[in-house]
Design a protein around this motif. Sequence first.
Motif, PDB file in Angstrom:
ATOM      1  N   GLU A  42       8.987 -36.910  -9.292  1.00 33.57           N
ATOM      2  CA  GLU A  42       8.145 -38.119  -9.638  1.00 33.57           C
ATOM      3  C   GLU A  42       6.742 -37.412  -9.973  1.00 33.57           C
ATOM      4  O   GLU A  42       5.913 -36.467  -9.409  1.00 33.57           O
ATOM      5  N   ASN A  91       7.176 -43.542 -12.979  1.00 30.09           N
ATOM      6  CA  ASN A  91       6.787 -41.893 -13.251  1.00 30.09           C
ATOM      7  C   ASN A  91       8.019 -40.910 -13.029  1.00 30.09           C
ATOM      8  O   ASN A  91       7.567 -39.794 -12.804  1.00 30.09           O
ATOM      9  N   MET A  92       9.066 -41.499 -13.243  1.00 31.45           N
ATOM     10  CA  MET A  92      10.111 -40.695 -12.821  1.00 31.45           C
ATOM     11  C   MET A  92      10.771 -39.496 -14.097  1.00 31.45           C
ATOM     12  O   MET A  92      10.529 -39.908 -15.159  1.00 31.45           O
TER      13      MET A  92
END
Lengths: 264, 350, 288
Positions: free
Chosen positions: C40, C75-76
Amino acid sequence: MKPKVAFFDFASCEGCQLAVLNCEDILLDILGLVDIVEFREAMSETAPRFDVAFIEGSINREQDAERLRDIRARSTYLVAMGACACIGNVQARSNFIAPAENFQRVYGVEDRNMVQTDPEFWPLWAHTRVRAVKEIVPVDFELRGCPLVPEEFVHLVKALVTGATPRFSTQAVCVECKMNENECVYDQGETCMGQITRGGCKAICITNGYRCDGCRGILPHANLAAHHGLLQSKGLSEPQITNRYRLFCSAESLGRVGRTGHDK
Amino acid sequence: MSAFFVHKEAVTQWIRHLARSNTVYFPQRAGQSGFRFKPVKETTEIQFDRYQPTLAPPGKKLAPAEEPLFRYRKQGDAAPELVPILDQSPRILAGVRPCDLKGIHLMDRANREGHGDPHYLTRRTHTILIAHDCLQPCDDSCFCDAVGSLGWRDNADLFLTSLEDHILIEVRTGPGETLIQGMNFPVCTDVAAVKSRAEAQRAQPFGRQFHADLARIPAIIASQWQAPVWEKQVERCFSCGSCNLVCPTCYCFDVHDDFDLTDPNAGQRTRTWDGCMLPQFAEVAGGHNFRPNPAARQRHRVKRKFEYLTERFAEGSFCTGCGRCGRQCTTDIDIFNIVNDLIDHAEANS
Amino acid sequence: MSATPHASDPAIDPALYLPRMARILEVTPLTAREKYFKVELPEPLGHRPGQFVMLSLLGVGEAPISISCGPRADNMLEMVIRDAGSLTHVLHGLKPGQQVGVRGPFGSGFNLDDFYGKQVLCVVGGLGLVPMRSLIQPILAQLDRFASLTIISGCRSPAEELYRDEVRAWERLGQETGKVRVIRLVDRTQNLPWDGQVGLVTAPLSSLPIDPAQTVVALCGPPVMYKFVLLELTARGLSHAQIFVDLERRMKCGVGKCGHCQINHVYCCQEGPVFRFDQIAHLPEALQ
C-alpha cells in the motif's frame, strides 16, 4: 540472534587475520553485529557450530584438508579469506616444482635423501600440491587479496547480517585505477597485471606508487593472449612473464598461463 | 560582453587570487606524463602553454566516481527519513580546453534530458567554467577538430585565448563577469584583430582527421553492424573499461546501498561509475547477457559516441576528440582508428 | 571574490532518486521461487499496464520490478517477485507490516487504445504472466469493449504455474461469456497433476481461431520465446505493427540515465519496456 563467526588459519602468514584486527576503529562496531567464537589471533575458545567460518591460508597437507572438511561440516557459510585461501598465493609456486627438488632446495641433498628414505618423513610426501580452499570444499564467498581488503570484509559481514548477497568486483583493477585518476603504470615505463586482475582493492598498490602483481587472482574473462603479447612487447622474457603470472595466482593460473616450462 | 587583453603573469596572479576564496581546479602535472585537474594552492604552477589532456576530464568533477544519492534513517514503524545529498559547493574549473568544454556541454544535455539528474545539475549550476583555446594539437592522439570540438566556446563563462605573452579574456556570462570584477584588466579594444592573429597561429590541419565528413559518420556507422572491424578491433581488448571511465561523455552508473556500522538503521544509497565495456553491463536477472562479447560491447560504445547519442541530441558528435580513450588504452585501441576503419570498410564495400 | 553560481536549474528534481515508502499488506508464495506481494502506497500509483517500478529496501538495494495489477483507483500495488538476486532474496523474507521503497511508475506500458475493439491475443511464457496480468485485468473489467481475449500461457512445469486460481477463474469467465479463451501449457508435466496442455506456447498459434486482420497481440516472456512466437504470428499474416512486446532489461535508475537498459539507441526504461514491434524489429539488440 547475532551470527556466530569463527576464524581458522592454515598455511599463511596470518596477515589477513591481522588485517581484520587492524580495523581497530570499527572492530567494536563489527562485534555489535556478530559474535566471534573462534579466533586464534585474539582468543582461544571453541564452538561446535558456526554461522560463518573464515578460512585463512592454503591447504598443503592431507591433515589440513581433513580439518577443513570438518569445519565446513560445522559451518553454514564458509568464506575463503585472503589470497592463500582463495588462489594458493606464493606458496603454490611449489606446485610447479617436483617435490624432491623442492626438499633439496630447502634442506639440501642429504636431508632430501633422508626424507625420502626415513619412513617417519613419508607423510611429508602427501605435501605435493598447495591447494586453494575451493579445491577441497565448497566456498560461499571469497575475500581476495594479499592481504584481504578490510572494506570488503566489513561489506561481507554487513551482507550476511541483512541476508543480502555481497557484491564483489568482477572487473579489472583498471576500473578503480581510473576512479582514483592514477597515471597508468604503463605510462611510467613499467608493466602491470591490473588489466587481467580482479579489482575490489581500490587499486591500492598503484595508487601508492607500485604496480599490480595480481594478488586478487585472474579475471574469468581475462584476455591472457593479449596480456602476454603486451608484456612481450614491453621487453619481458618468457621466464619473467611466467614469474609475473605465477607470483600470486599459481593455483589459479595452473593450466591457464605459463605452461612454458620456465620454472626455475 | 566585455573582453580584456591581459599579460599572462597577471592572469596567473588572477587565478591564484580566485583560488584564495574559491575552489579553483587547474590542470597540474601528475606523474611522468599526465595532468590532473587539482585545486590551486599558493605554490601551484599556473601555466597555459604546456598541456596534455588530464587523466580524467574536468567534467568528472560534476559526476564523481562515487557519490551518495541520499542518506536514510529508518524510524521504526514510521516512514524513514530520506535526505538527498546535493553538492552545492561552488567551484571554478579553469584551463578547460575546448574538447572538455564540449564534453561538459554534452553531459549537460544528457543530464537535463527528460528527468533531469539533480546531483549533476546541482553541481553544474555551482560551477563556473574558465576555458582556454588550443592553437596547437596537444599531442598525436587528439582529433578534436575532426569532431567539431576545436574552438568550442558555447558554455564557457570566460573564454581565454593565448597570444604570445598575453591572454585574451572574453566574458560570456554573468557569473563569468563577477570573477573579473575589480581586477582592472586592460580592456581589449579590437577583439577581432586579436582573434584573427590567434587564428593565424592555429595549426592547419589541426590534429588527426577522419576519412569522411563528420556529418556522414552516423550513417556510415549505422550501415556497419556486421563489419569485421568490430571483431578485429577487440582482439587485444581487456574489457577493463578504461576507455569508458576516462571519457568526458560517459555517464553510466551502478547503484548500491550501504548501512552504517555505527547505526544499522541509517545508511546511504550510492552510485558509482559503470561502463558499457565492462562484461556484466548488459546482464539481466537470471544471467542472460545482451552484449556477451567484447565486440558487441565495443560496437555499442562507438555507436553511442558517433550514432545513438549524436542523433538523440542532434549534436555533431558525442565524442569530443580528446583522445583519452586511445591514449590510456594499454593495447592502443583507439576510437579514432575504429571509426576510420569503419569508414574505409564502408567505402570498400559500397 | 567568491564566485556567484548560475541561476537555479528548473530541471532539478531533488527527489528523483528518493523512493516513496509503501507498506506490505500481503505476501503469498505462488511457487517455490515466486511470491506475490501486495503493498500500500501513500497515494495511488497511477500507472498504465506494462509499466514497472524501482523497488527498494533501504540498506539492501533497488531493482526494477514489473507491476502485476491493472490500473486502480486505490493505493495498492501488486507484484510477483522471483527470489533471483540480492534484493529479491531479502524481499522474500519480509512480512506484512514491513516497509519497501517504490519509485515510479516508469516506462511506456501498454496503451488500451491500441486494443479496444480488437481480438486481443496475449502470449506469455513463465514470469511474463506477471506484467501481462496488468493488461489482462483491465481488459476483463470492460470486456464489452473488446472483440475477444485469448490468453496463451506457458511455463516449464505445473510447479511453476503462477496465479493458478486466478487463471482458472479467467477460464471460467470465458466459458460464461464466450469471449475469453485461456490455453494453459507446460513444457513437461514432470509427473505432476496437470489439467492443461503439454507443449510450447507456439504450438496453439497455427490453428488459433482468430481473424489476423482484427487481432492485436501482447507478448511477454523469456528472451528465447519471442523469436519463435513472432515467426508463428507472421506466418498467420499478422504484421509487426499488430504486435506489442514487453522486454526485460536490468534498469538501475528508471529515468534514462544509468545506461544499463539501452537496446541499441533506445532506452528501455523510457521508450519501453513495452514496444510496438515494428518500431524495434530493426534493432539487432532487441531480441538476441
